[in-house]
Design a protein around this motif. Structure first.
Motif, short mmCIF file in Angstrom:
data_model
loop_
_atom_site.label_atom_id
_atom_site.label_comp_id
_atom_site.label_asym_id
_atom_site.label_seq_id
_atom_site.Cartn_x
_atom_site.Cartn_y
_atom_site.Cartn_z
N PHE A 76 -0.93 -3.01 4.76
CA PHE A 76 -1.61 -2.65 3.52
C PHE A 76 -2.81 -3.56 3.32
N SER A 77 -3.90 -2.97 2.82
CA SER A 77 -5.07 -3.76 2.45
C SER A 77 -4.93 -4.13 0.97
N TRP A 78 -4.74 -5.42 0.73
CA TRP A 78 -4.54 -5.94 -0.63
C TRP A 78 -5.71 -5.53 -1.53
N SER A 79 -6.93 -5.69 -1.01
CA SER A 79 -8.10 -5.41 -1.87
C SER A 79 -8.37 -3.91 -2.04
N ARG A 80 -7.71 -3.06 -1.24
CA ARG A 80 -7.82 -1.62 -1.51
C ARG A 80 -6.90 -1.25 -2.67
N LEU A 81 -5.80 -1.98 -2.82
CA LEU A 81 -4.83 -1.68 -3.88
C LEU A 81 -5.13 -2.46 -5.16
N LEU A 82 -5.49 -3.73 -4.99
CA LEU A 82 -5.83 -4.60 -6.12
C LEU A 82 -7.20 -5.20 -5.81
#
Ligand SMILES: *[C@@H]1O[C@H](CO)[C@@H](O)[C@H](O)[C@H]1NC(C)=O
Ligand SMILES: *[C@@H]1O[C@H](CO)[C@@H](O)[C@H](O)[C@H]1NC(C)=O
Ligand SMILES: *[C@@H]1O[C@H](CO)[C@@H](O)[C@H](O)[C@H]1NC(C)=O
Ligand SMILES: *[C@@H]1O[C@H](CO)[C@@H](O)[C@H](O)[C@H]1NC(C)=O
Ligand SMILES: CC(=O)N[C@H]1CO[C@H](CO)[C@@H](O)[C@@H]1O
Length: 497
Positions: free
Chosen positions: A104-110
């Protein structure tokens, strides 16, 4: 057998090409053994600023410190998997794999890294990917953190700042809440020993902070707490309903003593304890905490360098208990072997490397890849598996990465040679040494953005044409062999001795 005899065999094998057979007593994988392939968000997704995604430290480094990337490239578009998830799933289906390891890309979600603003387009993307996998009967194996920290958390100091453990827990909770109904295998961190080098020197990894002898230990300390917090969160809040497993992926090279002396053996043992024990001991050992040798070395050398306190942070007894045992399985990334020679001069300048006290090199006879750090040394794989069994009480192990790099092309005999050799050694560890390995993941599904090496090193079972905007993927010769192994659950007859 000694490394020297073995490296001779490897040389003979290399000269004869990929079809040289490899010897084992049993070439069959047990029932229930799982095969998969892996990728990581920043290396394949592209769409770096689409649909509300925030910036990560890799966006920042590739855009602002372009000189650190071998070909000056970036992951802005990469394999464009953000727009091609159906195509990726079709490749996986064709390979016949049991699972797909993605991150998961953290900055895509948050986008800011913080939990107060969730990007719904990111949630949608990963729901689409997970559902497409499940429709094809492919199990999702998810890595929560594969190196792309949101830049705004780096602006707070990044992993050396202990507060990041809490922010990581918030992020993990978001993933468990949104995807835990369908994801049953979680990996908290990929290779902490590698990405924390981003706080040791500026030659390897984002954020390329030069704080030798301090930054890596501080970052590792936070990462271990963050891992344990996510594990306990899952245990307390999600395990009962979701019934999944949570582990961590550590990476380690085998260290073969260059000479058979006590000092060489001790140097290699230090190497293993710093490179892997720093993370493995707190989580997987019976006693917990950092390995004794790591504590005494860093404490002593810090003192000799004139510091009032050790450069290695200390865990309280409560923290030791809290971190110990926080993994349902051991994720192992393994690629290569190094030859170790002790190096005992204490430098006045602090550095992690000096704390280990080793010089490492590669035997010139070991077949080279496109990566300076990676040689084809299959026998080291069995040795590291046996050592993990002995060190940590035979935990369930899944190989979460193993692979080989080249520069171009589809006729990748050297990659076939690598995977056949390593899989044969894995089978020996499994059948002859009783190591509890239950799965194998090839790195990688396809060629992708290889961090500071840009697109100059390719690890894929599929070829990706990065000059074509459509990013066509085509299966390589190695992909076809891997598909055959997955289908038959054994090393094909023609590769055996
Ligand atoms: C192959 O390996 C097995 C067990 O590891 C050994 O007994 C046998 O002698 C080996 N055969 C050859 C041809 O090296
Ligand atoms: C080889 O391993 C497989 C899988 O564990 C097992 O079913 C089989 O009996 C083994 N064969 C021999 C000859 O030991
Ligand atoms: C650390 O220092 C103590 C006291 O000087 C010494 O006995 C010990 O051998 C040293 N340990 C290491 C690993 O350097
Ligand atoms: C990659 O794509 C470009 C542009 O479509 C094309 O000119 C080139 O021949 C392709 N290269 C390979 C190796 O397929
Ligand atoms: C000066 C500069 O180029 N800044 C860039 C650094 O990277 C971020 C993230 O990609 C960009 O938004 C900045 O423009």
């Amino acid at each position: 057998m000694s490394g020297r005899t073995l490296s001779f065999l490897v040389l003979v094998a290399a000269v004869c090409g990929a079809r040289v057979p490899t010897n084992s007593s049993n070439y069959t994988f047990p029932d229930g053994f799982k095969f998969g392939v892996a990728t990581a968000s920043y290396q394949v997704e592209g769409a770096w600023n689409k649909d509300g995604k925030g910036h990560s430290i890799w966006d920042y480094q590739t855009h602002n410190e372009t000189y650190l990337i071998a070909d000056g490239s970036n992951g802005d578009d990469a394999c464009d998997s953000y727009h091609m998830l159906e195509k990726d799933v079709a490749l996986l289906k064709n390979l016949g794999v049991d699972f797909y390891r993605f991150s998961f890309s953290w900055s895509r979600l948050l986008p800011s890294g913080h939990i107060n603003a969730v990007n719904n387009a990111g949630i949608d993307y990963y729901n689409g990917l997970i559902d497409a996998l499940l429709r094809e009967g492919i199990e999702p194996l998810a890595t929560i953190y594969h190196w792309d920290l949101p830049q705004q958390l780096q602006d707070l100091g990044g992993w050396p700042n202990p507060v990041l453990a809490d922010y990581f827990e918030d992020y993990a909770r978001l993933l468990f809440e949104n995807f835990g109904d369908r994801i049953k295998m979680w990996i908290t961190f990929n290779e902490p020993s590698v990405f924390t080098n981003g706080y040791e020197s500026n030659i390897n990894h984002a954020p390329s902070i030069e704080a030798p002898g301090f930054g890596k230990y501080l970052a590792s300390h936070t990462v271990l707490k963050a891992h344990a917090q996510a594990y306990h969160l899952y245990n307390n809040m999600f395990r009962e309903t979701q019934k999944g497993n949570v582990g961590i992926t550590l990476t380690i090279d085998w260290c073969e003593p260059k000479e058979e002396t006590e000092h060489h053996l001790a140097a290699c043992e230090r190497f293993q304890q710093f490179e892997m024990g720093l993370y493995g001991n707190p989580i997987f050992s019976e006693e917990g905490d950092y390995p004794e040798i790591v504590k005494t070395r860093v404490d002593n050398i810090s003192e000799a360098q004139g510091f009032r306190r050790s450069r290695l942070p200390k865990f309280t007894q409560d923290e030791i208990e809290y971190i110990r045992g926080t993994a349902d399985f051991f994720g192992l990334n393994h690629y290569t072997t190094q030859l170790g020679t002790p190096s005992t001069v204490i430098d006045s300048q602090p550095s992690y490397r000096n704390d280990i006290g080793i010089h490492t090199e590669y035997d010139e006879s070991w077949p080279e890849s496109a990566s300076s750090w990676l040689r084809d040394v299959p026998w080291g794989f069995r040795k590291i598996l046996v050592s993990l069994k002995q060190r940590y009480g035979n935990p369930p192990i899944i190989i979460t990465e193993n692979g080989f790099s080249d520069r171009e092309g589809h006729e990748d005999d050297s990659r076939i040679h690598y995977h056949i050799g390593y899989l044969t050694e894995l089978l020996k560890a499994l059948h002859e040494d009783g190591v509890n390995v239950f799965g194998y993941t090839a790195w990688s599904l396809m060629d992708n953005f290889e961090w500071n090496q840009g697109y100059t090193e390719r690890f894929g079972l599929h070829y990706v044409n990065f000059t074509d905007p459509e990013r066509p993927r085509t299966i390589k010769k190695s992909g076809k062999i891997f598909k055959e192994i997955v289908a038959t659950r054994e090393i094909p007859e023609r590769f055996r001795k």
